[in-house]
Design a protein around this motif. Structure first.
Motif, PDB file in Angstrom:
ATOM      1  N   GLY A   1       0.790  -1.218   0.000  1.00 38.99           N
ATOM      2  CA  GLY A   1       0.000   0.000   0.000  1.00 38.99           C
ATOM      3  C   GLY A   1       0.825   1.271   0.000  1.00 38.99           C
TER       4      GLY A   1
ATOM      5  N   ARG B   1       2.873   2.278  -2.180  1.00 42.64           N
ATOM      6  CA  ARG B   1       2.956   2.830  -3.527  1.00 42.64           C
ATOM      7  C   ARG B   1       1.578   3.018  -4.173  1.00 42.64           C
ATOM      8  NH1 ARG B   1       7.058   0.161  -2.295  1.00 42.64           N
ATOM      9  NH2 ARG B   1       6.795  -1.962  -2.953  1.00 42.64           N
ATOM     10  N   GLY B   2       0.545   3.008  -3.370  1.00 42.08           N
ATOM     11  CA  GLY B   2      -0.790   3.269  -3.906  1.00 42.08           C
ATOM     12  C   GLY B   2      -1.788   2.184  -3.548  1.00 42.08           C
ATOM     13  N   CYS B   3      -3.040   2.513  -3.747  1.00 41.02           N
ATOM     14  CA  CYS B   3      -4.143   1.627  -3.352  1.00 41.02           C
ATOM     15  C   CYS B   3      -4.168   0.321  -4.138  1.00 41.02           C
ATOM     16  CB  CYS B   3      -5.469   2.348  -3.534  1.00 41.02           C
ATOM     17  SG  CYS B   3      -5.591   3.876  -2.585  1.00 41.02           S
ATOM     18  N   VAL B   4      -3.822   0.403  -5.445  1.00 44.39           N
ATOM     19  CA  VAL B   4      -3.930  -0.788  -6.273  1.00 44.39           C
ATOM     20  C   VAL B   4      -2.925  -1.865  -5.898  1.00 44.39           C
ATOM     21  CG1 VAL B   4      -5.044   0.175  -8.301  1.00 44.39           C
ATOM     22  CG2 VAL B   4      -2.592   0.382  -8.049  1.00 44.39           C
ATOM     23  N   GLU B   5      -1.977  -1.526  -5.052  1.00 43.29           N
ATOM     24  CA  GLU B   5      -1.031  -2.545  -4.610  1.00 43.29           C
ATOM     25  C   GLU B   5      -1.756  -3.638  -3.813  1.00 43.29           C
ATOM     26  OE1 GLU B   5       3.568  -2.474  -3.173  1.00 43.29           O
ATOM     27  OE2 GLU B   5       2.286  -0.830  -2.571  1.00 43.29           O
ATOM     28  N   CYS B   6      -2.806  -3.262  -3.095  1.00 42.59           N
ATOM     29  CA  CYS B   6      -3.614  -4.242  -2.352  1.00 42.59           C
ATOM     30  C   CYS B   6      -4.946  -4.519  -3.047  1.00 42.59           C
ATOM     31  CB  CYS B   6      -3.901  -3.750  -0.942  1.00 42.59           C
ATOM     32  SG  CYS B   6      -2.445  -3.584   0.096  1.00 42.59           S
ATOM     33  N   HIS B   7      -5.535  -3.462  -3.635  1.00 45.16           N
ATOM     34  CA  HIS B   7      -6.864  -3.578  -4.225  1.00 45.16           C
ATOM     35  C   HIS B   7      -6.778  -3.816  -5.720  1.00 45.16           C
ATOM     36  CE1 HIS B   7      -8.824  -2.366  -0.520  1.00 45.16           C
ATOM     37  NE2 HIS B   7      -7.864  -1.463  -0.394  1.00 45.16           N
TER      38      HIS B   7
ATOM     39  N   ALA C   1      -3.393  -9.306  -5.946  1.00 39.58           N
ATOM     40  CA  ALA C   1      -2.652  -8.609  -4.892  1.00 39.58           C
ATOM     41  C   ALA C   1      -2.127  -9.617  -3.867  1.00 39.58           C
ATOM     42  CB  ALA C   1      -3.547  -7.585  -4.202  1.00 39.58           C
TER      43      ALA C   1
ATOM     44  N   TYR D   1     -11.953  -1.505  -9.846  1.00 35.07           N
ATOM     45  CA  TYR D   1     -11.008  -0.508  -9.345  1.00 35.07           C
ATOM     46  C   TYR D   1     -10.420   0.394 -10.417  1.00 35.07           C
ATOM     47  CZ  TYR D   1      -8.290   1.546  -5.680  1.00 35.07           C
ATOM     48  OH  TYR D   1      -7.803   2.425  -4.778  1.00 35.07           O
TER      49      TYR D   1
ATOM     50  N   ARG E   1     -12.141   3.716 -10.608  1.00 33.02           N
ATOM     51  CA  ARG E   1     -12.248   4.457  -9.349  1.00 33.02           C
ATOM     52  C   ARG E   1     -12.318   5.958  -9.593  1.00 33.02           C
ATOM     53  NH1 ARG E   1      -8.112   6.391  -5.742  1.00 33.02           N
ATOM     54  NH2 ARG E   1      -8.982   6.694  -3.675  1.00 33.02           N
ATOM     55  N   TRP E   2     -11.571   6.462 -10.574  1.00 33.73           N
ATOM     56  CA  TRP E   2     -11.575   7.895 -10.870  1.00 33.73           C
ATOM     57  C   TRP E   2     -12.976   8.374 -11.238  1.00 33.73           C
ATOM     58  CZ3 TRP E   2     -13.315   9.550 -15.549  1.00 33.73           C
ATOM     59  CH2 TRP E   2     -13.419   8.586 -16.556  1.00 33.73           C
TER      60      TRP E   2
END
Length: 159
Positions: free
Chosen positions: A72, A74-80, A84, A124, A127-128
């Protein structure tokens, strides 16, 4: 003649034994590699899966690192994201029984379903768009509140 009784000649009171503790009254088993082994009625060793034998693999499998390298950072997508490591990292489940060791994903070791996570991860990348819709909705709501407040204030000024 009467004999005098002393403490040394009196019989000892019966010893009251305490009941065994709860942990000592169960059936002995051996737990390893998500399996429970016990002696069956026939005298042979039987193995079976028991939820109590499942490891809690999170402390061992999530690869503890420094804050800059943690999941996490380096950003949300690292887990989500699909694949992951928080759910898909491989965990070795060791067993002292020959051939009973196995490798599973974190989700399998924790016995969790990843269907909801997979659905969320698939959405995801958009998300934007969700954030944009949220800000637009907040702006419209603010305009409605301001318009209504102006109407109320203008009615009060004309009275």
């Amino acid at each position: 003649t009467t004999a005098t009784t002393t403490a040394a000649t009196q019989p000892a009171p019966p010893v009251q034994s305490a009941p065994p503790p709860a942990w000592a009254t169960g059936e002995p088993v051996f737990v390893t590699g998500m399996q429970v082994y016990k002696r069956g009625a026939s005298g042979k060793i039987e193995s079976f899966f028991n939820l109590a034998a499942a490891p809690y693999a999170w402390p061992l499998g999530h690869d503890v690192r420094g804050a800059q390298q943690s999941l996490g950072a380096r950003g949300c997508v690292e887990c989500h994201a699909s694949g992951a490591p928080i759910f898909n990292a491989k965990v070795d489940i060791a067993s002292v029984v020959t051939g009973a060791s196995m490798t599973r994903t974190m989700a399998e070791a924790r016995m969790e379903s990843t269907s909801a996570l997979s659905t969320f991860a698939a959405t995801y990348p958009l998300r934007w768009l969700l954030i944009l819709i949220g800000y637009a909705s907040a702006a419209v709501l603010l305009l409605v509140i301001l318009t209504r407040a102006m109407q109320i204030l203008s009615r009060g000024a004309t009275r």
